[in-house]
Write a protein that holds these residues in place. Sequence first.
Motif, short mmCIF file in Angstrom:
data_model
loop_
_atom_site.label_atom_id
_atom_site.label_comp_id
_atom_site.label_asym_id
_atom_site.label_seq_id
_atom_site.Cartn_x
_atom_site.Cartn_y
_atom_site.Cartn_z
N ILE A 413 -78.74 -24.44 -38.37
CA ILE A 413 -78.64 -23.28 -39.26
C ILE A 413 -79.46 -23.51 -40.52
N HIS A 414 -79.32 -24.70 -41.12
CA HIS A 414 -80.09 -25.01 -42.32
C HIS A 414 -81.58 -24.89 -42.06
N ASP A 415 -82.04 -25.53 -40.99
CA ASP A 415 -83.48 -25.55 -40.71
C ASP A 415 -84.00 -24.16 -40.39
N THR A 416 -83.19 -23.36 -39.70
CA THR A 416 -83.59 -21.99 -39.38
C THR A 416 -83.76 -21.17 -40.66
N CYS A 417 -82.79 -21.27 -41.57
CA CYS A 417 -82.86 -20.54 -42.84
C CYS A 417 -84.06 -21.01 -43.67
N TYR A 418 -84.23 -22.30 -43.74
CA TYR A 418 -85.31 -22.90 -44.55
C TYR A 418 -86.68 -22.46 -44.02
N GLU A 419 -86.86 -22.56 -42.70
CA GLU A 419 -88.16 -22.23 -42.10
C GLU A 419 -88.44 -20.73 -42.14
N THR A 420 -87.39 -19.91 -41.98
CA THR A 420 -87.58 -18.46 -42.02
C THR A 420 -87.97 -18.02 -43.43
N ALA A 421 -87.31 -18.56 -44.44
CA ALA A 421 -87.66 -18.23 -45.82
C ALA A 421 -89.10 -18.61 -46.10
N ASP A 422 -89.52 -19.76 -45.62
CA ASP A 422 -90.89 -20.22 -45.83
C ASP A 422 -91.88 -19.30 -45.12
N ARG A 423 -91.52 -18.86 -43.91
CA ARG A 423 -92.39 -17.99 -43.10
C ARG A 423 -92.63 -16.64 -43.78
N TYR A 424 -91.63 -16.16 -44.53
CA TYR A 424 -91.76 -14.88 -45.22
C TYR A 424 -92.13 -15.04 -46.69
N GLY A 425 -92.66 -16.20 -47.05
CA GLY A 425 -93.14 -16.40 -48.40
C GLY A 425 -92.05 -16.55 -49.44
N ILE A 436 -82.63 -12.82 -43.08
CA ILE A 436 -83.72 -12.44 -42.18
C ILE A 436 -83.54 -13.08 -40.81
N ALA A 437 -83.22 -14.37 -40.75
CA ALA A 437 -83.07 -15.05 -39.47
C ALA A 437 -81.93 -14.45 -38.65
N GLY A 438 -80.79 -14.21 -39.32
CA GLY A 438 -79.66 -13.61 -38.62
C GLY A 438 -79.99 -12.22 -38.12
N PHE A 439 -80.66 -11.43 -38.96
CA PHE A 439 -81.02 -10.07 -38.58
C PHE A 439 -82.02 -10.04 -37.44
N GLU A 440 -83.04 -10.88 -37.50
CA GLU A 440 -84.09 -10.86 -36.47
C GLU A 440 -83.51 -11.08 -35.08
N MET A 441 -82.57 -12.02 -34.96
CA MET A 441 -82.00 -12.31 -33.64
C MET A 441 -81.21 -11.12 -33.10
N VAL A 442 -80.43 -10.48 -33.98
CA VAL A 442 -79.64 -9.33 -33.56
C VAL A 442 -80.55 -8.14 -33.25
N ALA A 443 -81.54 -7.90 -34.09
CA ALA A 443 -82.46 -6.77 -33.90
C ALA A 443 -83.21 -6.90 -32.60
N GLU A 444 -83.69 -8.08 -32.29
CA GLU A 444 -84.41 -8.30 -31.04
C GLU A 444 -83.55 -7.96 -29.82
N ALA A 445 -82.28 -8.39 -29.87
CA ALA A 445 -81.37 -8.09 -28.76
C ALA A 445 -81.05 -6.60 -28.68
#
Length: 452
Positions: A413-425, A436-445
Amino acid sequence: MSANLDEKLTPIYEEILRRNPGEIEFHQAVREVLESLGPVVAKHPEISHAKIIERLCEPERQLIFRVPWTDDSGEIHVNRGFRVEFSSTLGPYKGGLRFHPSVNLGIVKFLGFEQIFKNSLTGLPIGGAKGGSDFDPKGRSDAEIMRFCQSFMTELYRYLGEYTDVPAGDIGVGSREIGYLFGQYKRITNRYESGVLTGKGLSWGGSQVRREATGYGCVMFTAEMLRARGDSLEGKRVAVSGAGNVAIYAIEKAQQLGAHVVTCSDSNGYVVDEKGIDLELLKQVKEVERGRVSDYAKRRGSHVRYIDSASSSVWEVPCDVALPSATQNELTGRDAAALVRNGVMAVAEGANMPTTPEGIRVFSEAGVAFAPGKAANAGGVATSALEMQQNASRDSWSFEHTERRLAEIMRHIHDTCYETADRYGRPGDYVAGANIAGFEMVAEAMLAQGLI
């Protein structure tokens, strides 16, 4: 309207306010997520076209029901029960039950909405829900609590199932209440469906580490945040609010990792124990005797200060790390400013939304590492999902194995949050990363499953 809300999302939020009047906590939870989603909507126009956000902010099902019960003197009481089954996009509805006088539909909806993203971040196949009642278990006998739980489950049972909706505990609902609820479910359905409730006793389908998981997970996430900054919890001075399940086990894990925990609190006041919280005494007072932190202070010794909450805040105590683990909106902008003045370097939410928007802003501007509850306190629901996994396979794991799995999940969870924040500047912004990470997974499904 705040400049932080993207212009494409402003009308969505205004419509949510119109459709859900008076539900202040729900409004706050929705806005906090929407403030992060502008870049996502810009990058993925299909999200707007499919009205993913509008659908996600409307629960799939909202249940409100009457709960009549009798006390030990034979007097009849009537409480109100709730279950908001918010999203089954990623799996069966999953989220706790809260028994507390403050419970109303807006609070249950805020908790259920948060649960969608929290559960998504775990990477496990569970949807989001929350429930509870305005029943107050404080001062009630075991027999009264049993009768209430039986009446509550007599209505709720028809909506539950291990592949449908799996509640757990929350404030006011521990292993005792889960036991009474499970017993009534079993009696009504004539099925030993152990996966229908989590937080069960170890002798009848419960999981090792479940009681400890939310507090342990919060501290594990904090340790990962500090590690990302080249630091650790070793020798850090820690302030914890609350003295319930989350706070107690956050204190325990922090102490195991070499931190010096000096506070705990309840609704009446807080203690400052400069020698470090005596965990065994705190467990005796809170878990066995169901007492107050003032009782801890009286028995701990003259070096302990007990301060009434009306006169000051636990967040005025100087610390390196703060773990708000009591209830929503307990840490205000003023409290955050006091923590920053006193040198706090990291804050992780053990409770659900305990920091106000102003408090989050203060931490962000000061460069404090801040972990929102949907990421930092996801260890509880993650271990609930591990309990479901054990129930489904008729298996039981050791404490050590389960704790290792919890640690892996919190690191993920930490790494996902950290990397997602970095990916979106937004480097180091765990709020944006978690949302963003939580939303992206749900939105995709949701996009994959069609218009449902």
